[in-house]
Design a protein around this motif. Structure first.
Motif, PDB file in Angstrom:
ATOM      1  N   GLN A 112       0.872  -1.266   0.018  1.00 51.13           N
ATOM      2  CA  GLN A 112       0.058  -0.013   0.157  1.00 51.13           C
ATOM      3  C   GLN A 112       0.898   1.266   0.056  1.00 51.13           C
ATOM      4  O   GLN A 112       0.239   2.495  -0.043  1.00 51.13           O
ATOM      5  CB  GLN A 112      -0.815  -0.028   1.206  1.00 51.13           C
ATOM      6  N   LEU A 113       2.295   0.972   0.145  1.00 49.44           N
ATOM      7  CA  LEU A 113       2.969   2.359   0.260  1.00 49.44           C
ATOM      8  C   LEU A 113       3.049   3.223  -0.925  1.00 49.44           C
ATOM      9  O   LEU A 113       3.424   2.530  -2.030  1.00 49.44           O
ATOM     10  CB  LEU A 113       4.684   1.904   0.874  1.00 49.44           C
ATOM     11  N   PRO A 114       2.988   4.384  -0.932  1.00 50.85           N
ATOM     12  CA  PRO A 114       3.043   5.298  -2.350  1.00 50.85           C
ATOM     13  C   PRO A 114       4.499   5.490  -2.558  1.00 50.85           C
ATOM     14  O   PRO A 114       5.147   5.351  -1.893  1.00 50.85           O
ATOM     15  CB  PRO A 114       2.170   6.662  -1.748  1.00 50.85           C
ATOM     16  N   GLU A 115       4.466   5.705  -3.763  1.00 51.40           N
ATOM     17  CA  GLU A 115       5.855   5.709  -4.538  1.00 51.40           C
ATOM     18  C   GLU A 115       6.490   7.415  -4.415  1.00 51.40           C
ATOM     19  O   GLU A 115       7.716   7.403  -4.366  1.00 51.40           O
ATOM     20  CB  GLU A 115       5.629   5.356  -5.962  1.00 51.40           C
ATOM     21  N   ASN A 116       5.464   8.120  -4.243  1.00 51.20           N
ATOM     22  CA  ASN A 116       6.031   9.640  -4.401  1.00 51.20           C
ATOM     23  C   ASN A 116       6.401  10.130  -2.923  1.00 51.20           C
ATOM     24  O   ASN A 116       6.470  11.494  -2.921  1.00 51.20           O
ATOM     25  CB  ASN A 116       5.013  10.131  -5.093  1.00 51.20           C
ATOM     26  N   ILE A 117       6.199   9.534  -1.871  1.00 46.11           N
ATOM     27  CA  ILE A 117       6.509  10.110  -0.493  1.00 46.11           C
ATOM     28  C   ILE A 117       7.558   9.252   0.249  1.00 46.11           C
ATOM     29  O   ILE A 117       7.761   8.210   0.090  1.00 46.11           O
ATOM     30  CB  ILE A 117       5.111  10.085   0.286  1.00 46.11           C
ATOM     31  N   PRO A 118       8.845  10.078   0.759  1.00 47.38           N
ATOM     32  CA  PRO A 118       9.776   9.428   1.410  1.00 47.38           C
ATOM     33  C   PRO A 118       9.374   8.470   2.416  1.00 47.38           C
ATOM     34  O   PRO A 118       8.382   8.967   3.231  1.00 47.38           O
ATOM     35  CB  PRO A 118      10.728  10.448   1.776  1.00 47.38           C
ATOM     36  N   VAL A 119       9.568   7.247   2.239  1.00 51.55           N
ATOM     37  CA  VAL A 119       9.448   5.969   3.488  1.00 51.55           C
ATOM     38  C   VAL A 119      10.639   5.491   4.045  1.00 51.55           C
ATOM     39  O   VAL A 119      11.818   5.332   3.400  1.00 51.55           O
ATOM     40  CB  VAL A 119       8.966   4.813   2.752  1.00 51.55           C
ATOM     41  N   VAL A 120      10.549   5.849   5.328  1.00 52.70           N
ATOM     42  CA  VAL A 120      11.834   5.393   6.290  1.00 52.70           C
ATOM     43  C   VAL A 120      11.334   3.984   6.917  1.00 52.70           C
ATOM     44  O   VAL A 120      10.297   3.861   7.364  1.00 52.70           O
ATOM     45  CB  VAL A 120      12.041   6.516   7.366  1.00 52.70           C
ATOM     46  N   LEU A 121      12.118   2.932   6.532  1.00 50.36           N
ATOM     47  CA  LEU A 121      11.843   1.803   7.389  1.00 50.36           C
ATOM     48  C   LEU A 121      12.543   2.037   8.728  1.00 50.36           C
ATOM     49  O   LEU A 121      13.585   1.967   8.894  1.00 50.36           O
ATOM     50  CB  LEU A 121      12.637   0.553   6.500  1.00 50.36           C
TER      51      LEU A 121
END
Ligand SMILES: Nc1nc2c(ncn2[C@@H]2O[C@H](COP(=O)(O)OP(=O)(O)OP(=O)(O)O)[C@@H](O)[C@H]2O)c(=O)[nH]1
Ligand SMILES: [Mg+2]
Length: 297
Positions: A112-121
Motif C-alpha cells: 500500500q506504500l505510495p511511491e511519491n513520498i519518502p518512506v523510512v523503514l
C-alpha cells in the motif's frame, strides 16, 4: 517562538501491521502518552496526531490503526481506510516492522506504500533480538523490498536510537512555519484521550475476545477549578461481557477505573474524579451510524 528562515514542519504517518509498536513509538518520540498501547493486535482504532516541537522543526506524527486484512467487519474496513488516507497527505512515512520478522501482514502494508513520498523503514523491538548479529542480514533483506530513503533500527520501548530517527525524519521535512503552538502535544481533545485511556485498561486487563467488542464514550466532562469530573461509559455487545468487565464484586471495573484515572491525572496535570458505567449496546462494531457517533471517520 521566533521562526527563523529554514524552519521545518510536516506530517509523518506511522504505519505497519498490528502490534509492531507504532503507538509506543509515537508516545516515546513525543515523550507523552497520548496513544494507547497493549499486547493485543488492533489496539489503535483512530488516527491520532502527536506533536513534537523543537527549535528547528515541528514533527506532526500521525499514528494509525494496524492495517489488516483478516477480518472484514465494518470497523476493520473503516480502520484500513483511515490508514490509506493517512498516507496520502503526509511528508514522510515511517513503515514500522518488528526486528527479525517480516511476514504476509507486513507485505500487505508494503504493497500500500505510495511511491511519491519518502518512506523510512523503522525496525522496532531490536531489544528483543536474541542475537544482535541477526540485525544486519534482516536489514539487508528488507532493504531490497522497497526504495526506502533510510533504514533505522530502534527500540521504542527502551528509547534506543530515537534521536537518530528524529534526525533522519528532519531531513525530509519541508520548510514551513509551525502548524501548532509550541506547547500542543496532540490534536485530540481531552475527552477523546480520557475515553482512550479507559479503553486501554480494558484491552490490557480483560482476556481475549471481549476488548474487541468494547468501546468507551464520555458522557460528562466538567472542569471544576483544577479538577476534571468525568463520567464514562463502557459499551459492550452482550450481557455476559458486561459481567466480565465488572468482575467479582466490581473489582475489575474498580481497578481499571483507578488506573485510567491515574493516567488521566498525569496527562492532564490535574486531579480527576472518574465514574464509570458499563452498558450493553449490541452490534456497534458493524453499525455505521454508531461508529460515526463514536467519533470514527
Ligand atoms: N520489547 C519491546 N516491546 C515493544 C517495543 N515497542 C512496542 N512494544 C510492545 O509491543 C506491543 C504492541 O505495541 P503497540 O504500540 O500497541 O503496537 P501498535 O503497532 O500500535 O499496535 P496496533 O495499534 O494494534 O496496530 C506492546 O505490548 C508494547 O509494549 C519495543 O521496542 N520493544
Ligand atoms: Mg497502536
Amino acid at each position: 517562538m521566533s521562526v527563523s528562515d529554514g524552519y521545518k514542519a510536516g506530517y509523518i504517518a506511522i504505519v505497519g501491521r498490528p502490534n509492531v509498536g507504532k503507538s509506543t513509538l509515537l508516545n516515546h518520540l513525543i515523550k507523552q502518552k497520548i496513544s494507547i498501547t497493549s499486547r493485543k493486535a488492533q489496539t489503535t482504532r483512530h488516527r491520532i496526531h502527536g506533536i513534537l516541537t523543537d527549535a528547528q522543526s515541528q514533527f506532526i506524527f500521525v499514528d494509525t490503526p494496524g492495517f489488516q486484512m483478516r477480518h472484514r467487519s465494518q470497523l476493520n474496513q473503516t480502520m484500513n481506510r483511515v490508514v490509506l488516507q493517512s498516507m496520502q497527505n503526509v511528508d514522510v512515512i515511517l513503515f514500522v516492522v518488528e526486528a527479525g520478522q517480516f511476514g504476509r501482514e507486513d507485505e500487505q502494508v508494503l504493497e500500500q506504500l505510495p511511491e511519491n513520498i519518502p518512506v523510512v523503514l523503522v525496525i522496532n523491538k531490536i531489544d528483543r533480538l536474541p542475537d544482535k548479529l541477526q540485525l544486519l542480514p534482516f536489514m539487508q533483506k528488507t532493504a531490497d523490498l522497497f526504495d526506502f530513503v533510510d533504514i533505522v533500527p530502534v527500540s521504542a520501548l527502551q528509547n534506543k536510537q530515537l534521536t537518530d530517527l528524529i534526525e533522519t525524519i528532519r531531513r525530509y521535512l519541508p520548510e514551513n512555519p509551525p502548524v501548532f503552538a509550541e506547547d500542543e502535544i496532540t490534536d485530540r481533545s481531552e475527552r477523546f484521550l480520557a475515553a482512550e485511556l479507559l479503553r486501554e485498561k480494558v484491552f490490557r486487563q480483560i482476556g481475549e475476545e471481549v476488548p474487541y467488542s468494547v468501546s468507551v464514550v464520555i458522557e460528562q466532562f466538567v472542569l471544576e477549578g483544577n479538577l476534571r469530573r468525568i463520567h464514562a461509559c463502557i459499551l459492550v455487545e452482550r450481557e455476559n461481557q458486561k459481567a466480565i468487565i465488572i468482575g467479582k464484586q466490581g473489582k475489575k471495573l474498580k481497578d481499571m477505573a483507578m488506573q485510567a484515572r491515574k493516567d488521566m491525572e498525569v496527562l492532564f496535570g490535574s486531579k480527576v474524579y472518574l465514574e464509570v458505567w458499563v452498558k450493553v449496546k449490541s452490534g456497534w462494531a458493524d453499525d455505521t451510524v454508531a461508529l460515526k457517533s463514536l467519533g470514527y471517520e
